[in-house]
Design an enzyme around this catalytic site. Structure first.
Site, short mmCIF file in Angstrom:
data_model
loop_
_atom_site.label_atom_id
_atom_site.label_comp_id
_atom_site.label_asym_id
_atom_site.label_seq_id
_atom_site.Cartn_x
_atom_site.Cartn_y
_atom_site.Cartn_z
N LYS A 131 -146.79 99.58 -52.79
CA LYS A 131 -146.37 99.88 -51.41
C LYS A 131 -147.48 99.63 -50.39
O LYS A 131 -147.26 99.00 -49.36
CB LYS A 131 -145.92 101.35 -51.31
CG LYS A 131 -144.72 101.74 -52.11
CD LYS A 131 -144.28 103.16 -51.81
CE LYS A 131 -145.28 104.21 -52.25
NZ LYS A 131 -145.40 104.33 -53.71
N THR A 132 -148.65 100.16 -50.69
CA THR A 132 -149.74 100.12 -49.72
C THR A 132 -150.16 98.69 -49.40
O THR A 132 -150.32 98.32 -48.22
CB THR A 132 -150.94 100.92 -50.25
OG1 THR A 132 -150.53 102.27 -50.49
CG2 THR A 132 -152.08 100.92 -49.25
N GLU A 175 -145.30 102.64 -44.90
CA GLU A 175 -145.16 102.94 -46.32
C GLU A 175 -144.35 104.22 -46.45
O GLU A 175 -144.65 105.23 -45.80
CB GLU A 175 -146.54 103.12 -46.95
CG GLU A 175 -146.50 103.54 -48.41
CD GLU A 175 -147.88 103.71 -49.01
OE1 GLU A 175 -147.99 104.43 -50.02
OE2 GLU A 175 -148.86 103.14 -48.48
#
Length: 487
Positions: A131-132, A175
């Site tokens: 995600k990051t 995110e």
């Protein structure tokens, strides 16, 4: 279409929250919490917060005028209109008790994020892993091309040192954390699901089917004119698609032959990645170069490409921006090549720091190192993260951690969890030792000097030191870089 996007000069202004001015964050030092606090202080709200320790995020917020208390106390909430609470904070926190007693509104981090995003064109990135980096890639593309999006991320971009930014356009990139299902509050227009794995199962009754259902429920938050972008390589996602459970506009990507956007001809050349994207229905073949390694980053870049292409950004501009992306701190972060002296010889050691704390993430990091430096010996310092994760995934941890050459295991980072028998560092150590592939070492050091003696005894002159974990293990990284491996 792209010209209108790139050269739009009108600042996008969102309404203020009525009757809200003073907002207090409990657990403000977390990357997600700190990012939201940053956006709100930039929007003109009076922000305060509390946490246990100081870090780069709290220092940055203090420089912006945020009052931060480094202890939890009922007096900290002052004249707050709203209290924003990290998922790591327990209900017996004195500030929460005081807020309830004074009838002050208490909301989750995700709920506040949802309220900020309400008036934007929201783009969220969900999934168990990736995600990051994917969020950072999308922000990098949009900002490089003058779109100036707002964004909140769980990591810090290497080049800009940003973890959040209040932009002037309508785009909001964030995110979205599935750890406690609070992401269900969000209502974006586009969502990416990178993968779904056995992560944060302690919240989902240790049942991955419940976790999958929450991702499915989140997909239903996307409007009919929006889009869900999913990695079809992931088995859980593939099963959701096979059963026709996601009814939105869907774009699939991955290495799989049936992906809408297919990755092929992947090559790794040192720290650089090369691959080709082809479209299932259109005669499109695009060569992409990345300056970061690993097939997982190829997947992340593909997701970022799709969400950028979807809003009308020219393909050439996307490819150029991706090639200039330099990565995230603590994600396969090469801290440097340091020299040290042993047996009257000067040797070099590569130090890599990685945030991964799930067996899948750790395995990807190890495999990427083996691909780039096949003859190097991997010395890993690993800090387990949460008792629940360690015990739930014990067998997977045993197998993955046994693939390095030397393994130091630190005391577990509990992240506020209560002790669970069998989920601690000693249990992990004993299990790996019993497995018999490697002889682990308990890295319980009193000071830097003692740590270096242990490390030096394992150095061969052909080593990579991998500092692995999501807790406070980065303190070791800071020591090593600061002291440059001097004994």
């Amino acid at each position: 279409m792209i010209k209108n996007i790139l050269y739009e000069k009108i600042k996008y202004v969102t309404p203020k929250m009525d009757n809200i001015n003073n907002i207090h964050f409990i657990g403000i030092g977390g990357s997600g919490m700190g990012g939201i606090a940053y956006i709100l202080v930039k929007k003109g709200y009076n922000i305060s917060g509390s946490d246990i320790i100081s870090n780069d995020i709290t220092k940055n917020l203090i420089s912006l005028g945020v009052k931060i208390y480094f202890q939890h106390n009922a007096k900290n909430i002052n004249n707050a209109n709203v209290i924003v609470v990290s998922s790591a904070i327990k209900n017996n926190n004195p500030e929460i008790i005081a807020a309830k007693r004074n009838n002050i509104i208490i909301i989750s981090r995700a709920k506040m994020l949802a309220e900020i995003m309400r008036f934007y064109y929201g783009i969220t990135i969900t999934g168990s892993h990736g995600k990051t980096t994917t969020t950072a890639m999308i922000y990098h593309i949009y900002s490089s091309l003058g779109l100036d999006p707002t964004f909140v991320n769980g990591g810090i971009l290497k080049k800009s040192e940003l973890y959040a930014h209040l932009g002037k356009s309508k785009y909001f990139i964030a995110e979205a954390d599935e750890s406690d299902a609070s992401f269900l509050n969000l209502r974006p227009i586009i969502n990416i699901i990178t993968n779904i794995e056995d992560e944060h199962l302690e919240y989902y009754q240790n049942n991955i089917e419940i976790l999958k259902q929450n991702f499915l429920n989140y997909s239903q938050n996307i409007p009919f004119y929006g889009c869900v972008i999913v990695c079809i390589d992931n088995l859980s996602i593939r099963n959701l698609l096979k059963n026709n459970l996601i009814h939105n506009n869907i774009i699939t990507y991955g290495f799989s032959k049936d992906a809408d956007i297919k990755i092929c001809n992947y090559q790794q050349h040192g720290l650089k990645s090369k691959f080709v994207l082809s479209h299932k229905k259109k005669n499109i073949f695009l060569k992409i170069n990345l300056n970061i390694p690993g097939y997982h980053n190829v997947l992340n870049a593909t997701a970022a490409f799709i969400v950028s292409s979807y809003i009308g950004i020219n393909h050439k501009n996307i490819l150029k921006a991706l090639e200039n992306f330099s990565g995230i701190k603590r994600r396969f972060d090469i801290l440097g090549i340091f020299k040290y002296k042993k047996n009257n010889l000067i040797n070099n050691i590569i130090i890599i720091e990685d945030y991964g704390h799930h067996p899948t993430e750790i395995n990807i990091t190890i495999n990427t190192i083996r691909m780039i430096w096949p003859k190097k010996k991997i010395i890993m310092i690993f800090q387990p993260h949460r008792y629940s994760r360690t015990i739930n995934l014990l067998n997977k941890f045993i197998k993955v951690l046994s693939t390095v050459d030397v393994l130091f295991i630190l005391n577990i980072y509990s992240a506020g969890e209560e002790y669970i028998m069998g989920g601690d560092s000693i249990s992990l150590y004993n299990s790996i030792k019993k497995y018999g592939k490697i002889n682990p070492i308990l890295g319980i050091w009193k000071n830097y000097h003692e740590m270096m003696i242990s490390l030096y005894s394992k150095f061969t002159g052909n080593d990579i030191l991998l500092i692995q974990g999501a807790g406070d293990i980065n303190n070791i990284s800071s020591l090593l870089v600061k002291k440059k491996l001097k004994l």
